[in-house]
Design an enzyme around this catalytic site. Structure first.
Site, short mmCIF file in Angstrom:
data_model
loop_
_atom_site.label_atom_id
_atom_site.label_comp_id
_atom_site.label_asym_id
_atom_site.label_seq_id
_atom_site.Cartn_x
_atom_site.Cartn_y
_atom_site.Cartn_z
CB SER B 17 -0.67 -0.01 1.29
OG SER B 17 -1.73 -1.04 1.22
NE ARG B 40 1.45 4.10 10.16
CZ ARG B 40 1.38 2.96 9.55
NH1 ARG B 40 0.33 2.25 9.64
NH2 ARG B 40 2.66 2.03 9.22
CG HIS B 43 -2.01 2.74 5.09
ND1 HIS B 43 -2.31 2.50 6.37
CD2 HIS B 43 -2.12 1.55 4.04
CE1 HIS B 43 -2.47 0.89 6.14
NE2 HIS B 43 -2.27 0.50 4.86
#
Lengths: 212, 212
Positions: B17, B40, B43
């Site tokens: 990812s 993050r 994500h």
């Protein structure tokens, strides 16, 4: 610097938010009972993309509400979504919310099967002998496994809320769900999340309470 | 219909990812230590807007990591954010995570003060005699009250993660925070959320663990 706060009473903040969503995105929102679901997701994310991303199978909202009123429980793939579901409203309807991600047997089962814990959770949930709404807000692996179990006739959800988020097999997992004849609410594309899953559950719960 | 799943081992999904995020948004991401935080959050949300929305005060990430390593605890304004913080990583550093939203005294205090429960939680948190990181992922009223308490010298956070979401006073609450000389990570604009707050906490926790 002059920062002007809008004076809104605590009990009016949500109503005021929904007014702003209506004013800015009204023409993009679906008519009918789906509207309140889309509104609540936008309220949760401040992301107007959901006006177009969210798709509903025929009478999915009605079926979700009816299931909740009959005491259906909710299975989620994250503790965050579980934390976000209004458990008081759900308990009043007779349901509860399950997330098996932290269960010790799930880690073992996932290790044995070479799969994710989220996927193993779906197998465990399939063993629950009660009406279920699945709210998948994180892991496409959970949604893919759920679709397999539905295809094999091992679970018959009242409704699937398919809103995993991310970059690996997320779009595919949702297209797989869309290919199945099961009541569903799906956030097409990469977006979604535990917050979105919980918001959709709560939108249904509030309707279950309010509507005659 | 032919839906092709990408074959990625469970342990590789996150890495894959992050590769996709790098490939698609690399040039938009900040250099340096802030990059992993923005990655993050993207994500977690699949929303590339955070490449531009997230702003960091000077050395905010370094200060957050140092605070966590010294055993700082985290205060959040939702049970969802609390559920999303990696409590194992946090406990290894010596910290814990607090959310007072469901405490009986908070409902009373909010009623007496004519404010929100989220706001009352900040007063309660200000009474904790320990180093604190505040992660506000939902309620602008919490962030406004926190800013007041900082201004009055009643609390001195190690870091404020200001990512409330929504339509009423959300933008203003963040601009208020940005006007204060406190270490901060802010999602400018309306977007944010409990998931974003938890993702930023976890990005710091993983750095605290990994970096020498």
């Amino acid at each position: 610097m002059d920062i002007k706060l809008e004076h809104v009473a605590p009990g009016d903040i949500e109503r005021r938010s929904f007014e702003i969503i209506e004013r800015e995105a009204g023409p993009r929102l679906p008519q009918g009972i789906e509207r309140s679901v889309v509104q609540r997701v936008i309220h949760t994310t401040a992301d107007f993309d959901y006006a177009e991303n969210l798709v509903f199978s025929r009478e999915a909202v009605e079926r979700g509400i009816a299931a909740l009123r009959s005491g259906a429980s909710i299975v989620t793939d994250t503790q965050m979504a579980k934390a976000g579901v209004n458990k008081q409203s759900l308990a009043r309807c007779g349901g509860e919310v399950f997330c098996f991600m932290s269960d010790p047997d799930i880690r073992e089962a996932a290790g044995r099967a070479g799969t994710t814990r989220a996927s193993a959770c779906m197998d465990k949930a399939a063993g629950l002998c009660r009406p279920l709404i699945f709210a998948i807000g994180n892991a496409p692996t959970a949604l893919v496994r759920l679709c397999e179990l539905i295809g094999e006739g091992k679970v018959r959800p009242e409704l699937v809320i398919g809103v995993p988020v991310g970059f690996v097999n997320v779009v595919q997992s949702k297209e797989l769900l869309l290919s199945l004849p099961v009541p569903q609410i799906v956030a097409r594309g990469r977006k979604g999340g535990s917050n979105v899953a919980a918001a959709i559950c709560n939108a249904l719960l509030y309707q279950a309470r309010e509507r005659p």
